[in-house]
Design a protein around this motif. Structure first.
Motif, PDB file in Angstrom:
ATOM      1  N   UNK A   1      -0.620  14.668  -0.815  1.00  0.00           N
ATOM      2  CA  UNK A   1       0.143  13.479  -1.215  1.00  0.00           C
ATOM      3  C   UNK A   1      -0.332  12.290  -0.395  1.00  0.00           C
ATOM      4  N   UNK A   2      -0.669  11.210  -1.076  1.00  0.00           N
ATOM      5  CA  UNK A   2      -1.130   9.976  -0.430  1.00  0.00           C
ATOM      6  C   UNK A   2      -0.118   8.867  -0.703  1.00  0.00           C
ATOM      7  N   UNK A   3       0.166   8.084   0.318  1.00  0.00           N
ATOM      8  CA  UNK A   3       1.133   6.993   0.189  1.00  0.00           C
ATOM      9  C   UNK A   3       0.418   5.651   0.093  1.00  0.00           C
ATOM     10  N   UNK A   4       0.842   4.831  -0.883  1.00  0.00           N
ATOM     11  CA  UNK A   4       0.355   3.460  -1.017  1.00  0.00           C
ATOM     12  C   UNK A   4       1.541   2.516  -0.871  1.00  0.00           C
ATOM     13  N   UNK A   5       1.416   1.524  -0.034  1.00  0.00           N
ATOM     14  CA  UNK A   5       2.474   0.547   0.178  1.00  0.00           C
ATOM     15  C   UNK A   5       2.100  -0.748  -0.541  1.00  0.00           C
ATOM     16  N   UNK A   6       2.892  -1.072  -1.546  1.00  0.00           N
ATOM     17  CA  UNK A   6       2.654  -2.283  -2.328  1.00  0.00           C
ATOM     18  C   UNK A   6       3.791  -3.272  -2.049  1.00  0.00           C
ATOM     19  N   UNK A   7       3.518  -4.581  -2.095  1.00  0.00           N
ATOM     20  CA  UNK A   7       2.285  -5.227  -2.571  1.00  0.00           C
ATOM     21  C   UNK A   7       1.184  -5.380  -1.530  1.00  0.00           C
ATOM     22  N   UNK A   8       1.455  -5.024  -0.254  1.00  0.00           N
ATOM     23  CA  UNK A   8       0.496  -5.287   0.814  1.00  0.00           C
ATOM     24  C   UNK A   8      -0.873  -4.667   0.543  1.00  0.00           C
ATOM     25  N   UNK A   9      -0.903  -3.478  -0.026  1.00  0.00           N
ATOM     26  CA  UNK A   9      -2.166  -2.762  -0.216  1.00  0.00           C
ATOM     27  C   UNK A   9      -2.661  -2.810  -1.667  1.00  0.00           C
ATOM     28  N   UNK A  10      -2.116  -3.718  -2.459  1.00  0.00           N
ATOM     29  CA  UNK A  10      -2.458  -3.702  -3.883  1.00  0.00           C
ATOM     30  C   UNK A  10      -3.928  -4.010  -4.138  1.00  0.00           C
ATOM     31  N   UNK A  11      -4.515  -4.912  -3.373  1.00  0.00           N
ATOM     32  CA  UNK A  11      -5.923  -5.278  -3.599  1.00  0.00           C
ATOM     33  C   UNK A  11      -6.844  -4.071  -3.459  1.00  0.00           C
TER      34      UNK A  11
END
Length: 324
Positions: free
Chosen positions: A308-318
């Motif tokens: 499982x990988x975590x993405x934090x948006x909007x900070x990491x959206x690019x």
């Protein structure tokens, strides 16, 4: 699983997400059964916003971001859309015309009808983004079948109880000459009309969502569609057409990407990692700064199950490239 780099690849792994947004001096979702007051859970006094409301805002954002480019039309239109686009059976007829079924077929067997419905259903999925994402019941008269979409969203619920407010407002104008004359005779001038506006002083809302790859395969929902989905969600209040929304903003979207289509952990165990706690200030919360997000991002990622990988948006959206 092999690395996916083509954005036109059908989503083939599961995604679960938590979304946080707040409202200040606005009505995020009025209740028509309660005089358009903000929706409220009568037992806990928490505010809530329906999934239908959130999907409408995502649709509006998708329409603005894509300008109805091919494959990104919106099936469920808003009230300011042109007359023809708001009539669903006219959209269904477009599908049947496109597959060459405009005229009544001589073959009216059950198999032939089912095949035409399947082709029309596929055409609707290809051309309408919200059908491809959310699904639709399209068996009303002109039959295009039914679609279950891969993107599902829950109600969003406020962290704390809310206190809805009604504010009296005035309008120093009148609509008709008769009303103007009546007010002038009574008061010596046009006094205008009175109204009321319902607001929430401040509330932070939390909701959850799921992307089901098994249904994505059925509707043709791609990784490009998925990235557009989160882009629209981040910016959904920028394109909101509600006059009473106040100040609203998407604060965080935590996206849990699984390494497999069946998922590497139950969704609720991932959601439990996202904790939002009031800072315990003596005064009622009036900004996002009144809350603390439990674990720091690094600590949160260390707790995640394998795969499982975590993405934090909007900070990491690019840098967010789903499926890669």
């Amino acid at each position: 699983m092999a690395t996916t780099t083509d954005s036109n690849t059908i989503v083939d792994r599961r995604y679960d997400f938590v979304y946080l947004f707040d409202v200040a001096d606005g009505n995020p979702n009025g209740d028509p059964d309660a005089g358009n007051l903000p929706r409220l859970d009568p037992q806990t006094l928490q505010g809530f916003v329906t999934d239908v409301c959130i999907k409408r805002k995502i649709r509006n954002a998708v329409a603005a971001l894509t300008n109805d480019e091919p494959g990104h039309e919106i099936y469920f239109q808003t009230q300011d859309a042109v007359y023809e686009k708001r009539i669903l059976n006219r959209q269904h007829q477009r599908a049947h015309d496109a597959i060459g079924d405009g005229a009544k077929s001589k073959d009216d067997s059950a198999k032939a009808k089912a095949d035409k419905t399947r082709q029309a259903r596929e055409w609707m999925c290809r051309n309408f983004y919200d059908v491809r994402a959310f699904g639709a019941v399209m068996s009303t008269g002109v039959n295009c079948g039914q679609v279950r979409g891969p993107a599902q969203i829950t109600f969003a619920r406020s962290v704390d109880p809310i206190v809805p407010m009604e504010v009296a407002i005035t309008r120093k104008s009148v609509t008709t000459e008769e009303e103007a004359e009546k007010q002038s005779k009574k008061d010596g001038s046009i006094t205008g009309t009175m109204g009321r506006k319902s607001t929430v002083p401040y509330a932070l809302y939390v909701g959850h969502g799921f992307i089901n790859p098994l249904l994505a395969a059925d509707t043709g929902f791609t990784y490009a569609d998925l990235r557009l989905f989160f882009d629209a969600m981040i910016r959904m209040f920028d394109f909101d057409r509600s006059a009473s929304r106040g100040l609203m903003a998407v604060r965080k979207i935590y996206v849990f990407e699984h390494a497999s289509r069946l998922g590497n952990a139950p969704a609720h165990t991932l959601f439990d990692h996202v904790k939002i706690e009031p800072l315990g200030l003596e005064k009622p919360p009036r900004s996002f700064d009144a809350y603390e997000l439990g674990d720091k991002l690094g600590d949160l990622r260390e707790k995640l199950p394998k795969g499982v990988t975590l993405h934090e948006l909007p900070e990491e959206f690019d840098d967010f490239q789903p499926g890669s």
